[in-house]
Design an enzyme around this catalytic site. Structure first.
Site, PDB file in Angstrom:
ATOM      1  N   SER A  25       0.812  -1.055  -0.050  1.00 38.55           N
ATOM      2  CA  SER A  25       0.078  -0.018   0.092  1.00 38.55           C
ATOM      3  C   SER A  25       0.924   1.124  -0.017  1.00 38.55           C
ATOM      4  O   SER A  25       1.624   1.314  -0.992  1.00 38.55           O
ATOM      5  CB  SER A  25      -0.865  -0.015   1.238  1.00 38.55           C
TER       6      SER A  25
ATOM      7  N   GLU B  45      -2.005  -2.461  -8.282  1.00 34.82           N
ATOM      8  CA  GLU B  45      -3.223  -2.749  -7.307  1.00 34.82           C
ATOM      9  C   GLU B  45      -3.566  -1.529  -6.816  1.00 34.82           C
ATOM     10  O   GLU B  45      -2.838  -0.410  -6.822  1.00 34.82           O
ATOM     11  CB  GLU B  45      -2.907  -3.933  -6.189  1.00 34.82           C
TER      12      GLU B  45
ATOM     13  N   HIS C 184      -5.003  -5.273  -1.455  1.00 27.90           N
ATOM     14  CA  HIS C 184      -5.873  -4.877  -0.415  1.00 27.90           C
ATOM     15  C   HIS C 184      -7.046  -6.009  -0.591  1.00 27.90           C
ATOM     16  O   HIS C 184      -8.118  -5.723  -0.723  1.00 27.90           O
ATOM     17  CB  HIS C 184      -6.565  -3.598  -0.578  1.00 27.90           C
TER      18      HIS C 184
END
Length: 306
Positions: free
Chosen positions: A110, A208, A277
């Site tokens: 992330s 992502e 995620h």
């Protein structure tokens, strides 16, 4: 040349830091028992529980925890408690010479994507894109498969993306190989124009994201496209885009946006990986060679440790 960190052994000590946003304290506490089950000891960063608005403490304090963990000879791996926002704020202040001369396992995803990119490109250190402690492992419904892939830190093995975990879809046929790079799309886009701009030349690019409307994904992919980053890549690995759905009536669907750019560059591309995620979240090393067979829906990645 890539620098692979040394593998872990039972009894080793893990350093925990929060270089971005404040972690959920209850989840973080629960996650520590998982590390203990792996036979590991834990040393918390001095500022893990700090809070400064949406940051886990002031920049200088989060930076100090990062440096201290790399300098500490007792620490064999550094695992991030969570993501959120904040790592790009400290990237220009990091002592990359210190990291290069004290290589060790560094794990997260992330917002940690900015650190993965900067550390790898400045030092050559292989890092790991994987579920974090408070954000993932410490949740009461944490998936056993997400936990399983921590095993790659103890014993070198070639990682084959497991069949049946998710439905993979070929977007562009073909084979491609190269160093695996990438991570969170928002963070990759934010590197453009900085000293840490993502290098995708002849590499396999993983992307992502979470909670971004299709128009935002469009904007970020267009930025990478105009910067030549999609065209430079040898192939594309499309991870999980969690809750990236339209919030208004007039919108393209996410798949339409992805198809536009992926088919425009016409490089081997495979979509649907449980990387990002999502749960389970399959962790992978970044900075090592990988092979993508988009036609037969296979991804093989070499070990990230020595």
């Amino acid at each position: 040349m890539a620098i692979k960190p040394l593998r872990l052994n039972k009894g080793d000590t893990i350093g925990v830091i929060a270089p971005a946003s404040p972690p959920n304290k209850d989840n973080l506490k629960r996650s520590l028992s998982f590390l203990e089950e792996l036979g590991l000891k834990v040393k918390m960063g001095d500022h893990v529980y700090d809070q400064y608005g949406y940051l886990a403490g002031k920049d200088e304090d989060r930076l100090a925890d990062l440096h201290k963990m790399f300098l500490d000879k007792e620490i064999k791996a550094i695992i991030c408690a969570g993501g959120g926002y904040g790592t790009s704020r400290i990237a220009s202040q990091i002592d990359y010479y210190l990291i290069k001369n004290n290589p060790k396992i560094f794990w997260g995803y992330s917002d940690i994507t900015f650190l993965h990119t900067a550390i790898r490109q400045q030092t050559g250190l292989v890092t790991f894109h994987g579920p974090m402690l408070a954000s993932d492992i410490g949740k009461e419904d944490a998936d056993p498969l997400s936990k399983k892939y921590f095993s790659q830190l103890f014993e070198p093995f070639v990682l084959d993306y497991p069949e049946g975990v998710s439905n993979l879809e070929t977007l562009v046929d073909g084979n491609a190989s190269g160093i695996l790079t990438g991570g969170n799309l928002s963070l990759l886009a934010s590197t453009i124009g900085t000293p840490y701009e993502i290098d995708t030349k002849n590499k396999l690019l993983l992307i992502e994201d979470i909670n971004e409307e299709p128009r935002a994904v469009d904007r970020m992919l267009n930025q990478l496209h105009m910067a030549g980053k999609l065209e430079d890549a040898a192939g594309l690995i499309i991870g999980d885009f969690n809750n990236c759905v339209p919030q208004r009536d007039l919108s393209l669907e996410l798949d339409e946006v992805l198809d536009t750019y992926i088919k425009k560059v016409n490089k081997p591309a495979l979509k649907g990986f449980n990387i990002g995620h999502c749960s389970p979240h399959i962790s992978v090393p970044l900075g090592v060679r990988a092979e993508l067979d988009a036609t037969n829906k296979k991804l093989t990645i070499e070990s990230g440790i020595e």
